[in-house]
Design a protein around this motif. Sequence first.
Motif, PDB file in Angstrom:
ATOM      1  N   VAL A 295     -14.531 -47.322  50.992  1.00 56.55           N
ATOM      2  CA  VAL A 295     -15.639 -48.238  50.708  1.00 56.55           C
ATOM      3  C   VAL A 295     -15.033 -49.565  50.259  1.00 56.55           C
ATOM      4  O   VAL A 295     -14.289 -49.620  49.278  1.00 56.55           O
ATOM      5  N   VAL A 296     -15.337 -50.621  50.992  1.00 58.85           N
ATOM      6  CA  VAL A 296     -14.833 -51.953  50.653  1.00 58.85           C
ATOM      7  C   VAL A 296     -16.030 -52.851  50.382  1.00 58.85           C
ATOM      8  O   VAL A 296     -16.892 -53.040  51.241  1.00 58.85           O
ATOM      9  N   ILE A 297     -16.096 -53.410  49.164  1.00 60.63           N
ATOM     10  CA  ILE A 297     -17.221 -54.246  48.757  1.00 60.63           C
ATOM     11  C   ILE A 297     -16.721 -55.660  48.559  1.00 60.63           C
ATOM     12  O   ILE A 297     -15.881 -55.923  47.689  1.00 60.63           O
ATOM     13  N   GLN A 298     -17.234 -56.575  49.375  1.00 64.66           N
ATOM     14  CA  GLN A 298     -16.820 -57.974  49.250  1.00 64.66           C
ATOM     15  C   GLN A 298     -17.679 -58.681  48.198  1.00 64.66           C
ATOM     16  O   GLN A 298     -18.902 -58.561  48.193  1.00 64.66           O
ATOM     17  N   SER A 299     -17.019 -59.384  47.308  1.00 65.06           N
ATOM     18  CA  SER A 299     -17.709 -60.113  46.250  1.00 65.06           C
ATOM     19  C   SER A 299     -18.229 -61.441  46.781  1.00 65.06           C
ATOM     20  O   SER A 299     -17.476 -62.221  47.380  1.00 65.06           O
ATOM     21  N   MET A 300     -19.512 -61.679  46.574  1.00 63.43           N
ATOM     22  CA  MET A 300     -20.078 -62.968  46.980  1.00 63.43           C
ATOM     23  C   MET A 300     -19.533 -64.062  46.083  1.00 63.43           C
ATOM     24  O   MET A 300     -19.306 -63.830  44.884  1.00 63.43           O
TER      25      MET A 300
ATOM     26  N   HIS B 168     -14.968 -43.979  44.193  1.00 63.79           N
ATOM     27  CA  HIS B 168     -13.919 -44.989  44.090  1.00 63.79           C
ATOM     28  C   HIS B 168     -13.962 -45.915  45.297  1.00 63.79           C
ATOM     29  O   HIS B 168     -14.114 -45.468  46.436  1.00 63.79           O
ATOM     30  N   SER B 169     -13.852 -47.180  45.037  1.00 66.17           N
ATOM     31  CA  SER B 169     -14.002 -48.173  46.106  1.00 66.17           C
ATOM     32  C   SER B 169     -13.040 -49.339  45.888  1.00 66.17           C
ATOM     33  O   SER B 169     -12.322 -49.414  44.888  1.00 66.17           O
ATOM     34  N   ILE B 170     -13.064 -50.251  46.839  1.00 67.92           N
ATOM     35  CA  ILE B 170     -12.131 -51.379  46.846  1.00 67.92           C
ATOM     36  C   ILE B 170     -12.927 -52.678  46.767  1.00 67.92           C
ATOM     37  O   ILE B 170     -13.901 -52.866  47.507  1.00 67.92           O
ATOM     38  N   ARG B 171     -12.517 -53.549  45.868  1.00 70.54           N
ATOM     39  CA  ARG B 171     -13.130 -54.869  45.771  1.00 70.54           C
ATOM     40  C   ARG B 171     -12.316 -55.844  46.606  1.00 70.54           C
ATOM     41  O   ARG B 171     -11.079 -55.869  46.540  1.00 70.54           O
ATOM     42  N   ALA B 172     -13.014 -56.641  47.391  1.00 68.39           N
ATOM     43  CA  ALA B 172     -12.332 -57.616  48.251  1.00 68.39           C
ATOM     44  C   ALA B 172     -13.005 -58.978  48.094  1.00 68.39           C
ATOM     45  O   ALA B 172     -14.207 -59.051  47.842  1.00 68.39           O
TER      46      ALA B 172
END
Length: 386
Positions: A350-355, A325-329
């Motif tokens: 886990v934080v995943i930044q969207s391009m 489970h992670s976080i979209r930023a």
Amino acid sequence: MPNWLLPENIADVLPSEARKIEELRRLMLDNFRLYGYELVMPPLLEYLESLLTGTGTDIDLRTFKLVDPISGRLLGLRPDMTTQVARIDAHLLNRASVTRLCYAGNVLHTHPSGLHATREPLQIGAEIYGHAGLEADAEIQELALSTLALAGFPQVRLDLTHVGVLRAIIEGDAAAARDEAALYLALRAKDVSDLKALTANYAPQTRDALLALTQLYGDIDVLKKAREVLPDLPGIAKALAELAALAASALGRAEVAIDLADLRGYQYESGAMFALYVPGLPNAVARGGRYDHVGEAFGRARPATGFSLDLRELARLLPTAERKHSIRAPWGNAPELKEKIAELRKSGEVVIQSMPGHSNELDEFECDRALVLDDNSSQWILKNLG
């Protein structure tokens, strides 16, 4: 040929599988450390004569060889790390006390060991140097069993054998001693017809004992039968007593079997040997045993015992790891956003930044939350995505 094709039995490891392998590696190395094992990292290649010291022809045939452009000498890409670690103990550490070492790294084989085996295993193992007693063998066996249990394999079969039985049988027969390598191959394959041909001119006692080895496999009662049918020799009595002690120490932790003809690894082993089997894999998932003489060529013979296994093969038996489970930023340079992301990552999220203009396609992560800017408070908050 397309330039992206890989050689036979060589493959890339993709994200979800790589994650399983790496988690197994960390789990096992941490477990080794709890027993007092120190991590070493031998080189991938070294001079061929050092790499093949005391290993026998089997290792030689599995070794990739190349010429060193600097020295002009032959180098080998390691097919096994056991002798490298023995060299480190004998030549570099040079300790007088008991030494426990562990390792993890890729090895290369010229030919795969099985039908679907890779030629680039990820080998992990542990070794004890400096103690000739059965206590070291028992500790290595316990460590191997506990490691597999931690990895998620509670149902394990432990197969035990001992090279001392064969060596005691052929010791007093010159013809049998000359044929040792051929006898080893015939026994390992349980090829009775070949064994009968090889032993035709041996002393009757030697011949009968060698043929009996092919039938001495099964549960722990095999040891009793072995005492009845094999010659009453000190070497055989000692080997069978050691096997009985090791079998007793594993009861309750594994299903125990004895096979006095299973001599894989015989060429540099010197005592008790074991193989571990788990459901879903016909071949042994781990092998270990005593090899007291490998360090001699490095100037210092030391009692030694250890085990190793292939992490890639073991990982294939485990279920696919659950997506984390992670976080979209959103992408952005606002100080408040960057501060919030850093805070979340520091806490283990886990934080995943969207391009900009792109969505995320992920094998390992599932974004079940999003970092959004709250209109009312102007604060970055987590929103559950369901």
